[in-house]
Write a protein that holds these residues in place. Structure first.
Motif, short mmCIF file in Angstrom:
data_model
loop_
_atom_site.label_atom_id
_atom_site.label_comp_id
_atom_site.label_asym_id
_atom_site.label_seq_id
_atom_site.Cartn_x
_atom_site.Cartn_y
_atom_site.Cartn_z
N SER A 1 0.81 -1.21 0.00
CA SER A 1 0.00 0.00 0.00
C SER A 1 0.85 1.26 0.00
O SER A 1 0.40 2.32 -0.46
CB SER A 1 -0.94 0.01 1.21
OG SER A 1 -1.86 -1.07 1.15
N ARG A 2 2.08 1.16 0.52
CA ARG A 2 2.98 2.31 0.49
C ARG A 2 3.47 2.57 -0.93
O ARG A 2 3.83 3.69 -1.27
CB ARG A 2 4.17 2.09 1.42
CG ARG A 2 3.85 2.34 2.88
CD ARG A 2 5.11 2.41 3.71
NE ARG A 2 5.70 1.10 3.92
CZ ARG A 2 5.47 0.35 5.00
NH1 ARG A 2 4.65 0.78 5.93
NH2 ARG A 2 6.05 -0.83 5.13
N LYS A 3 3.50 1.53 -1.76
CA LYS A 3 4.00 1.68 -3.12
C LYS A 3 2.91 2.13 -4.07
O LYS A 3 3.13 2.96 -4.95
CB LYS A 3 4.59 0.35 -3.61
CG LYS A 3 5.74 -0.18 -2.77
CD LYS A 3 6.15 -1.57 -3.26
CE LYS A 3 7.23 -2.18 -2.39
NZ LYS A 3 7.56 -3.57 -2.82
N ALA A 4 1.73 1.55 -3.95
CA ALA A 4 0.61 1.85 -4.84
C ALA A 4 -0.68 1.45 -4.14
O ALA A 4 -0.67 0.69 -3.18
CB ALA A 4 0.75 1.08 -6.16
N GLY A 5 -1.78 1.96 -4.63
CA GLY A 5 -3.06 1.60 -4.04
C GLY A 5 -3.31 0.11 -4.18
O GLY A 5 -3.01 -0.49 -5.22
N THR A 6 -3.83 -0.52 -3.12
CA THR A 6 -4.06 -1.97 -3.13
C THR A 6 -5.52 -2.30 -2.90
O THR A 6 -6.21 -1.67 -2.10
CB THR A 6 -3.23 -2.67 -2.02
OG1 THR A 6 -3.59 -2.09 -0.75
CG2 THR A 6 -1.75 -2.49 -2.25
N VAL A 7 -6.00 -3.32 -3.63
CA VAL A 7 -7.30 -3.93 -3.37
C VAL A 7 -7.02 -5.32 -2.80
O VAL A 7 -6.35 -6.13 -3.45
CB VAL A 7 -8.14 -4.05 -4.65
CG1 VAL A 7 -9.44 -4.78 -4.34
CG2 VAL A 7 -8.45 -2.68 -5.22
N PHE A 8 -7.47 -5.58 -1.58
CA PHE A 8 -7.29 -6.89 -0.96
C PHE A 8 -8.63 -7.58 -0.87
O PHE A 8 -9.60 -7.01 -0.36
CB PHE A 8 -6.67 -6.78 0.44
CG PHE A 8 -6.42 -8.11 1.09
CD1 PHE A 8 -5.24 -8.79 0.89
CD2 PHE A 8 -7.40 -8.71 1.89
CE1 PHE A 8 -5.02 -10.03 1.48
CE2 PHE A 8 -7.19 -9.95 2.48
CZ PHE A 8 -5.99 -10.62 2.27
#
Length: 629
Positions: A507-514
């Motif tokens: 999430s620090r690198k790019a937006g995440t969908v979990f």
């Protein structure tokens, strides 16, 4: 209104009341001024102005207080112009214009409050499950004590339908316990002497005496709460869409108002520009688009718990999947029983199924179901134990039965390595009877039929750059599924804490969908930019996720992605179009052709146009998904 309510509003938290007061004040003012033609003064003010002053006091003071606090923190949100307009209107005696701005602002905040859930709801759902007291048994007497007073070794009594307070082992009694909170699946397990019990599990009809193996703060349930709390505190604080636009729009509007005042020498020009510039397409239009999209999603079986996911989901570039119940159906089936020398399939299956009836492991239900299908009656069980690292043990019909993994069997009995069948894809466990290798059990949790097509759909159609499979299962099973659905980036053997760390890092690198299923995924669901839970499952999981797919379907996930993209597009159209019209009004007001009250009415017309456009988000489009399995 975008983002949390300003600090000054938090102590009041009555946005609908403020909007009602402002509307009533405007109506009363118009009646006093025109219908009754009331003259004179009241409290030193013209009588028709008194209700407007009351509305400005009720609605303006909290806003101005919050505005001052935000200015000190250099936080310039989209409500800054509205606050300046209210203050300026009060100073210049333009009470009707100021009250109209209060109405616009409080109405937007009421809509936003309706759409946004409280950030602590997941923790509240967890906390509600745990008892605050326990029943300690000493010298034959049972006394109620505080949960914090429980120490390792204490004998505790869990009465029928009570929640188990700590991780423990049964020493007396026989009942069932509902442990669905741990897995999100309806696991109601039998408990006998020697069975392990988990904190947070709900007892059935019978009373149990248990021996505490951990204190309350060290029990598994408390650990999950701790991870959830840390995840909640460290959740990325992304700026909302309206505030991003407002950060650019606000200084432009103030600059135009100041130039108009300086050029004309008339302070009313300053107020007129600010009133027509008040960004109500941001304050009202965007929440309306969000609420409409939430309603559309609900009609499609998608519950939006946190409306912010609709703003964020189209910006995410990494998709992270849990395995069980997400890319698979979550229902493992026993495919093979390979008996060792001297054992028959029926003999081993009957003995192991009799033991597995007391296990919470996902494979246990598949074993029991296979035995039932084969017509094998369960045998009496005793001394059942399922300690971490030791597998499942018990006495079945006078024989010692153990269920464990291939690796642990070889470590325990090295000579058994040559007796085991070759490794195969899928899940497996091995059984020992009276200390001898008895059989290998093989299972398969089949991938969803639409899984491969859906994974292949994510990158070209939704802009995802990375797709990851993260699971607590062993590597061979996870890679088997990954190959079936077309995922190349795999992380196997992950604990809930490891999943959380991985999601935080991504999430620090790019937006995440979990996307996950079960309470073990709750920390990762909370830490992700967007967390999506599959199935109704546990209440806690649903609270931790930003969105819940009630019908476990990947097609519904695709619909959610499209709803989010469409909502963002409509919200941007509403905001930017509304601001463009406001800019035109600002120019007219700066030239002196639009006084403050007329500017407020003009802004209301712009609001109506913005809301009508935003309402399109609630309508079902002709095509809601371009995904076909």
């Amino acid at each position: 209104m975008n983002g949390p309510a300003p600090d000054g509003y938090r102590w009041l938290s009555k946005e609908p009341v403020i909007a009602g007061v402002a509307l009533a004040a405007i109506a009363t003012h118009l009646v006093l001024r025109f219908a009754l033609d009331t003259g004179g003064t009241l409290l030193g003010f013209p009588t028709p102005a008194v209700p407007l002053l009351a509305a400005l006091t009720v609605g303006g003071i909290p806003l101005v207080a919050g505005l001052v606090l935000r200015l000190v923190r250099l936080d310039f949100g989209s409500d800054l112009l509205a606050g300046i307009s209210i203050v300026t209107a009060a100073v210049l005696g333009e009470y009707l214009a100021g009250t109209l701005v209060v109405l616009m602002l409080s109405g937007g905040q009421a809509l936003e409050a309706y759409a946004v859930r409280r950030a602590s709801s997941a923790l509240l759902a967890l906390a509600r499950r745990m008892p605050s007291r326990a029943h300690r048994k000493r010298d034959g007497q049972v006394a109620e004590i505080a949960l914090a007073e429980v120490v390792v070794g204490d004998l505790l009594v869990v009465f029928p339908h009570e929640t188990c307070p700590v991780d423990a082992v049964v020493v007396e009694g026989h009942t069932t316990m509902d442990e669905s909170y741990l897995t999100g699946e309806p696991y109601v397990l039998s408990k006998v002497v020697g069975s392990g019990v988990l904190s947070g599990a709900i007892n059935g009809e019978g009373a149990l005496t248990i021996r505490a193996e951990k204190t309350a703060v060290d029990s598994r349930y408390a650990k999950i709460m701790q991870v959830m709390r840390e995840s909640e505190q460290r959740r990325p604080a992304l700026r909302r869409l309206g505030d991003q636009l407002g950060a650019v729009y606000t200084p432009v509007a103030v600059a135009v108002a100041l130039v108009a005042w300086a050029a004309s020498g008339d302070a009313l020009r300053f107020l007129a520009v600010l009133v027509v510039a008040t960004p109500c397409p941001l304050l009202i239009g965007i929440p309306v688009a969000i609420i409409g999209s939430v309603s559309l999603a609900a009609r499609r079986g998608i519950i939006i718990k946190d409306p912010a996911v609709l703003e964020k989901i189209d910006t995410c570039r990494t998709a992270i999947f849990d395995k069980t119940g997400t890319l698979t159906y979550g229902r493992p089936e026993l495919t093979d029983v390979l008996p060792g020398e001297g054992f028959t399939k029926e003999d081993v299956l009957g003995a192991v199924a009799s033991l597995e009836r007391y296990s919470r492991h996902p494979l246990a239900a598949a074993t029991v179901a296979a035995a039932d299908d084969a017509g094998l009656a369960p045998a009496a069980a005793a001394e059942v134990s399922e300690r971490p690292g030791e597998g499942l043990r018990g006495t079945i019909g006078g024989r010692a039965v153990q269920v464990t993994s291939r690796k642990k069997l070889v470590a325990q009995l090295p000579a058994s390595a040559g007796l085991l069948p070759p490794l195969a894809g899928g899940l497996e466990c091995v059984a020992l009877i009276d200390g001898r290798y008895a059989a290998t059990f093989r299972y398969r949790d089949e991938p969803r039929a639409e899984g491969k097509a859906f994974i292949g759909h994510l990158k070209p159609h939704h802009g995802f750059e990375r797709v990851m499979l993260v699971s607590g299962d062993r590597e061979s099973e996870v890679r088997y599924l990954a190959e079936k659905v077309g995922i190349t980036e795999v992380h196997a053997g992950q604990s809930p804490e490891q999943k959380l760390a991985l999601v935080r890092e991504e999430s620090r690198k790019a937006g995440t969908v979990f996307m996950g299923d079960g309470i073990n995924d709750s920390p990762a669901l909370t830490a992700a930019t967007v967390g999506i839970a599959f199935g109704q499952g546990s209440d806690v999981t649903a609270e931790a996720a930003g969105a819940v797919i009630l019908e476990s379907s990947l097609e519904r996930v695709d619909e959610l992605l499209h709803i989010g993209k469409r909502m963002r597009a409509i919200a941007l159209q509403t905001a930017i179009g509304g601001m463009a019209l406001s800019l035109i009004g600002m120019v007219v007001a700066a030239a002196g052709y639009l006084p403050p009250v007329a500017g407020a009415v003009t802004q209301e017309v712009i609001d109506v146009l913005a809301v009508l456009n935003a309402l399109r988000a609630s309508l079902t489009p002709r095509v809601l998904t371009d995904y076909a399995s």
